[in-house]
Design a protein around this motif. Structure first.
Motif, PDB file in Angstrom:
ATOM      1  N   TYR A  48       0.835  -1.205   0.000  1.00  0.00           N
ATOM      2  CA  TYR A  48       0.000   0.000   0.000  1.00  0.00           C
ATOM      3  C   TYR A  48       0.870   1.257   0.000  1.00  0.00           C
ATOM      4  O   TYR A  48       1.791   1.366   0.800  1.00  0.00           O
ATOM      5  CB  TYR A  48      -0.927   0.010   1.221  1.00  0.00           C
ATOM      6  CG  TYR A  48      -1.851  -1.168   1.246  1.00  0.00           C
ATOM      7  CD1 TYR A  48      -2.999  -1.186   0.462  1.00  0.00           C
ATOM      8  CD2 TYR A  48      -1.568  -2.289   2.018  1.00  0.00           C
ATOM      9  CE1 TYR A  48      -3.845  -2.288   0.457  1.00  0.00           C
ATOM     10  CE2 TYR A  48      -2.403  -3.386   2.015  1.00  0.00           C
ATOM     11  CZ  TYR A  48      -3.536  -3.382   1.234  1.00  0.00           C
ATOM     12  OH  TYR A  48      -4.368  -4.478   1.230  1.00  0.00           O
ATOM     13  N   PRO A  49       0.562   2.216  -0.880  1.00  0.00           N
ATOM     14  CA  PRO A  49       1.349   3.455  -0.914  1.00  0.00           C
ATOM     15  C   PRO A  49       1.158   4.303   0.340  1.00  0.00           C
ATOM     16  O   PRO A  49       2.070   5.003   0.762  1.00  0.00           O
ATOM     17  CB  PRO A  49       0.851   4.189  -2.156  1.00  0.00           C
ATOM     18  CG  PRO A  49      -0.442   3.553  -2.522  1.00  0.00           C
ATOM     19  CD  PRO A  49      -0.449   2.171  -1.936  1.00  0.00           C
ATOM     20  N   ALA A  50      -0.015   4.215   0.949  1.00  0.00           N
ATOM     21  CA  ALA A  50      -0.286   4.906   2.207  1.00  0.00           C
ATOM     22  C   ALA A  50      -0.876   3.904   3.185  1.00  0.00           C
ATOM     23  O   ALA A  50      -1.794   3.163   2.846  1.00  0.00           O
ATOM     24  CB  ALA A  50      -1.256   6.067   2.006  1.00  0.00           C
ATOM     25  N   ILE A  51      -0.323   3.886   4.378  1.00  0.00           N
ATOM     26  CA  ILE A  51      -0.791   3.016   5.448  1.00  0.00           C
ATOM     27  C   ILE A  51      -1.335   3.926   6.536  1.00  0.00           C
ATOM     28  O   ILE A  51      -0.699   4.913   6.907  1.00  0.00           O
ATOM     29  CB  ILE A  51       0.374   2.187   6.020  1.00  0.00           C
ATOM     30  CG1 ILE A  51       1.000   1.316   4.929  1.00  0.00           C
ATOM     31  CG2 ILE A  51      -0.093   1.333   7.188  1.00  0.00           C
ATOM     32  CD1 ILE A  51       2.369   0.783   5.316  1.00  0.00           C
ATOM     33  N   TRP A  52      -2.486   3.593   7.056  1.00  0.00           N
ATOM     34  CA  TRP A  52      -3.103   4.397   8.111  1.00  0.00           C
ATOM     35  C   TRP A  52      -2.914   3.717   9.450  1.00  0.00           C
ATOM     36  O   TRP A  52      -3.279   2.554   9.609  1.00  0.00           O
ATOM     37  CB  TRP A  52      -4.585   4.604   7.818  1.00  0.00           C
ATOM     38  CG  TRP A  52      -4.803   5.499   6.645  1.00  0.00           C
ATOM     39  CD1 TRP A  52      -4.909   5.122   5.336  1.00  0.00           C
ATOM     40  CD2 TRP A  52      -4.911   6.919   6.659  1.00  0.00           C
ATOM     41  NE1 TRP A  52      -5.085   6.228   4.547  1.00  0.00           N
ATOM     42  CE2 TRP A  52      -5.091   7.351   5.335  1.00  0.00           C
ATOM     43  CE3 TRP A  52      -4.878   7.881   7.682  1.00  0.00           C
ATOM     44  CZ2 TRP A  52      -5.237   8.681   4.997  1.00  0.00           C
ATOM     45  CZ3 TRP A  52      -5.024   9.213   7.343  1.00  0.00           C
ATOM     46  CH2 TRP A  52      -5.197   9.604   6.006  1.00  0.00           C
ATOM     47  N   THR A  53      -2.344   4.440  10.402  1.00  0.00           N
ATOM     48  CA  THR A  53      -2.142   3.918  11.745  1.00  0.00           C
ATOM     49  C   THR A  53      -2.923   4.762  12.748  1.00  0.00           C
ATOM     50  O   THR A  53      -3.253   5.918  12.465  1.00  0.00           O
ATOM     51  CB  THR A  53      -0.658   3.963  12.159  1.00  0.00           C
ATOM     52  OG1 THR A  53      -0.260   5.316  12.391  1.00  0.00           O
ATOM     53  CG2 THR A  53       0.234   3.327  11.112  1.00  0.00           C
ATOM     54  N   ALA A  54      -3.202   4.196  13.897  1.00  0.00           N
ATOM     55  CA  ALA A  54      -3.791   4.984  14.978  1.00  0.00           C
ATOM     56  C   ALA A  54      -2.773   6.035  15.404  1.00  0.00           C
ATOM     57  O   ALA A  54      -1.568   5.856  15.242  1.00  0.00           O
ATOM     58  CB  ALA A  54      -4.164   4.092  16.156  1.00  0.00           C
ATOM     59  N   ALA A  55      -3.288   7.129  15.974  1.00  0.00           N
ATOM     60  CA  ALA A  55      -2.401   8.225  16.381  1.00  0.00           C
ATOM     61  C   ALA A  55      -2.511   8.511  17.874  1.00  0.00           C
ATOM     62  O   ALA A  55      -2.322   9.635  18.311  1.00  0.00           O
ATOM     63  CB  ALA A  55      -2.698   9.465  15.556  1.00  0.00           C
ATOM     64  N   GLY A  56      -2.855   7.489  18.656  1.00  0.00           N
ATOM     65  CA  GLY A  56      -2.868   7.637  20.103  1.00  0.00           C
ATOM     66  C   GLY A  56      -4.232   7.654  20.755  1.00  0.00           C
ATOM     67  O   GLY A  56      -4.345   7.499  21.965  1.00  0.00           O
ATOM     68  N   THR A  57      -5.292   7.841  19.959  1.00  0.00           N
ATOM     69  CA  THR A  57      -6.663   7.811  20.472  1.00  0.00           C
ATOM     70  C   THR A  57      -7.521   7.044  19.465  1.00  0.00           C
ATOM     71  O   THR A  57      -7.163   6.941  18.285  1.00  0.00           O
ATOM     72  CB  THR A  57      -7.243   9.231  20.650  1.00  0.00           C
ATOM     73  OG1 THR A  57      -7.318   9.874  19.377  1.00  0.00           O
ATOM     74  CG2 THR A  57      -6.399  10.051  21.619  1.00  0.00           C
ATOM     75  N   PRO A  58      -8.689   6.529  19.887  1.00  0.00           N
ATOM     76  CA  PRO A  58      -9.540   5.766  18.973  1.00  0.00           C
ATOM     77  C   PRO A  58     -10.141   6.584  17.827  1.00  0.00           C
ATOM     78  O   PRO A  58     -10.681   6.008  16.888  1.00  0.00           O
ATOM     79  CB  PRO A  58     -10.647   5.211  19.878  1.00  0.00           C
ATOM     80  CG  PRO A  58     -10.042   5.175  21.235  1.00  0.00           C
ATOM     81  CD  PRO A  58      -9.139   6.378  21.281  1.00  0.00           C
ATOM     82  N   ASP A  59     -10.045   7.917  17.878  1.00  0.00           N
ATOM     83  CA  ASP A  59     -10.603   8.727  16.785  1.00  0.00           C
ATOM     84  C   ASP A  59      -9.529   9.489  16.005  1.00  0.00           C
ATOM     85  O   ASP A  59      -9.845  10.394  15.244  1.00  0.00           O
ATOM     86  CB  ASP A  59     -11.658   9.705  17.316  1.00  0.00           C
ATOM     87  CG  ASP A  59     -11.071  10.789  18.201  1.00  0.00           C
ATOM     88  OD1 ASP A  59      -9.910  10.638  18.659  1.00  0.00           O
ATOM     89  OD2 ASP A  59     -11.765  11.795  18.445  1.00  0.00           O
TER      90      ASP A  59
END
Length: 143
Positions: free
Chosen positions: A110-121
């Protein structure tokens, strides 16, 4: 992350996304492009696995690859203690101490991977190479 040369681009979602499916729906991307931050108990030590949301981690395969006696799902208290964050919002970095990290090889597609940033939203996009860099992780097949 900035010390690794990566500036975070944090996006706040309209609603909490505690699952890869929920995050993908809100972001309009494939579920596989969501990097689940999974904390396991690996022989009594925390192990962070950044795994593609497309499938489950094979803990027996991973234990063999890491020469571990056992890798088990961590309970919420173990996760919070190891990361300072709650399940559903664990970021790949920003923990009280550096965690041993495995990065799922499947995320490389995947060219872009989405990760959590410390909170569920909250989420942030990274490339596969950036994810490896910021976590100082080891690329492995996890399924």
């Amino acid at each position: 992350m900035a010390d690794a040369g990566v500036e975070p681009n944090i996006k706040i979602l309209d609603a909490e996304a505690k699952t890869a499916v929920a995050a993908a729906q809100q972001l309009g991307c494939e579920v596989g492009a969501i990097a689940n931050s999974l904390v396991f108990d690996c022989d009594g030590e925390p192990l962070l696995v950044m795994a593609s949301g497309a499938d489950r981690v094979d803990t027996e395969l991973l234990a063999r690859a890491l020469s571990a006696a056992a890798i088990n799902k961590a309970n919420p208290q173990f996760v919070r203690s190891a990361t300072g964050q709650v399940i559903g919002g664990v970021a790949p970095t920003g923990h009280p101490t550096r965690l041993r990290t495995i990065v799922d090889e499947m995320l490389a597609r995947y060219p872009a991977i989405w990760t959590a940033a410390g909170t569920p939203d909250s989420v942030m996009p990274l490339t596969y190479d950036q994810l490896l860099t910021v976590t100082q992780g080891e690329a492995l097949r996890v399924r």
